[in-house]
Design an enzyme around this catalytic site. Sequence first.
Site, PDB file in Angstrom:
ATOM      1  N   THR A  48       0.903  -1.154   0.000  1.00  0.00           N
ATOM      2  CA  THR A  48       0.000   0.000   0.000  1.00  0.00           C
ATOM      3  C   THR A  48       0.937   1.198   0.000  1.00  0.00           C
ATOM      4  OG1 THR A  48      -0.088   0.101   2.412  1.00  0.00           O
ATOM      5  CG2 THR A  48      -1.813  -1.189   1.338  1.00  0.00           C
ATOM      6  N   HIS A  49       0.553   2.259  -0.667  1.00  0.00           N
ATOM      7  CA  HIS A  49       1.432   3.424  -0.842  1.00  0.00           C
ATOM      8  C   HIS A  49       2.745   3.029  -1.524  1.00  0.00           C
ATOM      9  CE1 HIS A  49      -1.161   5.468   2.204  1.00  0.00           C
ATOM     10  NE2 HIS A  49      -1.153   4.259   2.738  1.00  0.00           N
TER      11      HIS A  49
ATOM     12  N   SER B  12      17.963  -2.627 -26.267  1.00  0.00           N
ATOM     13  CA  SER B  12      18.361  -1.250 -26.523  1.00  0.00           C
ATOM     14  C   SER B  12      19.419  -1.249 -27.616  1.00  0.00           C
ATOM     15  CB  SER B  12      18.920  -0.638 -25.244  1.00  0.00           C
ATOM     16  OG  SER B  12      19.801   0.419 -25.560  1.00  0.00           O
TER      17      SER B  12
ATOM     18  N   LYS C 190      20.055  -4.309 -21.764  1.00  0.00           N
ATOM     19  CA  LYS C 190      18.650  -3.951 -21.517  1.00  0.00           C
ATOM     20  C   LYS C 190      17.644  -4.984 -22.005  1.00  0.00           C
ATOM     21  CE  LYS C 190      17.246  -0.528 -20.013  1.00  0.00           C
ATOM     22  NZ  LYS C 190      17.152   0.830 -20.553  1.00  0.00           N
TER      23      LYS C 190
ATOM     24  N   GLU D 147       4.625  -0.915 -21.572  1.00  0.00           N
ATOM     25  CA  GLU D 147       4.623   0.558 -21.607  1.00  0.00           C
ATOM     26  C   GLU D 147       3.606   1.078 -22.618  1.00  0.00           C
ATOM     27  OE1 GLU D 147       9.032   2.028 -21.045  1.00  0.00           O
ATOM     28  OE2 GLU D 147       9.005   0.105 -22.059  1.00  0.00           O
TER      29      GLU D 147
END
Length: 468
Positions: free
Chosen positions: A156-157, A278, A284, A291
């Site tokens: 949470t948070h 990448s 990467k 996304e």
Amino acid sequence: MTNTMWGGRFAASPAEIMEEINASIGFDKRLWRHDIRASKAHVAMLGATGILSKKEAETIARGLGKIEAEIEAGTFNFSRALEDIHLNVENRLRELIGPVAGKLHTARSRNDQVATDFKLYVRDEIGAIDAALAALQLALANKALAHAGTVMPGFTHLQTAQPITFGHHLLAYVEMFARDRGRFADAGARLSECPLGAAALAGTSFPIDRDMTANALGFDRPAANSLDAVSDRDFALETLAAASIAAMHLSRLAEEIVMWTSPQFGLVRLSDKFTTGSSIMPQKRNPDAAELVRAKTGRIAGALQALLMVMKGLPLAYAKDMQEDKEPLFDALDALKLALAAMAGMVEDLAPDVEAMRKAAGLGHSTATDLADWLVLNLKMPFREAHHLTGRIVALADAKGVELKALTLADLQSVEPRITREAFKALDVAGSVKSRTSYGGTAPSNVKTAAKRWIKRLAKKPLSRKKG
Ligand code: ARG
């Protein structure tokens, strides 16, 4: 040459730029199936009611069938000068069957025609989206069943809160997508009133049978008010609202996948199938699909805003503004279908790092609540007091730079002398999730049952499917 469809009172052709801004064929050609279907229903009704002779109606229906085949085969020539799909089809009909083609538009206007076509399109899309949502739910439920007992940190948070199971986390999304399907089904149910026969705005003096066309097109009934019928785009707005909420859910899951797959979290791995490299950094593995799903939400919610803005100032009934209803909706629903398919693929593909998840689940004193509950249960302490004491124990662990589990019994007893060795069991993450058996809780036994129930339910017919 003036427009042959409406140019009777016009002496000159439109300016080039007028034609460009006015034409919608570039995007509304995708309504061709729906346009022909609606025209066939309309002409069948005109024949059945004697407004046209049987022979005229048959000739027109045959011509429409021919056009359908031409478009299907890719030989149809769409023309911008003919503005939109309706006039393109009608013009071709005249080329094929001669002046009798002009009778198709009896007791009809493009205003009720476009509203009908668009509704038919949206209804089909709702069906396709429902199926895509169901497929995603199934992928999630299957993965949840496989990981009913896989422990991970719950947040949470975005701060470590309590250990949960990965299966439980995935099933949360199954619930969200179930509500999305409900929203699409609701939109589909309210959509089910047929605008055809409302004509331009006032209805018609011809003795049409609106029940007949409504029924032929799979609607529940004709729309009751002709003004409303041609000026209503609620069905598109509702569908876009449902799409926006579904996209928001997809975006949250996508965001979690982005985080989980980052080396800093290191909880989940996506295979080469759903990552990209990448061009400069050889190490990467970028979660581009996640996304992009996250980003599609922007244009989907944007489409809802766009159409709301188009509609908000329009006096009744039809205004050409409403031609701007299509592109945002087409774009948004295309994007949603793509995002749903990509997400289903990612969910199937993703593999949690079970060991890393378990380790992470134990960090951040994630079982502090379990210790407090232990104090309540075994020492009959009020929860508030147990919370306070546990807080002091957490502070002690922090001071020593260790997790709760690494404290000694003496450490625990320095805060509360009645604590026994048994309390350590409460600090174990597996024991913690196992104990959360309350209805809807994260216990592996709950998750297994819930996942199985969903899989069974999803194997059955789609949640809701309107006829037509
Ligand atoms: N292409 C138009 C649209 O999409 C069809 C309706 C045109 N109606 C009219 N009265 N000009 O809205």
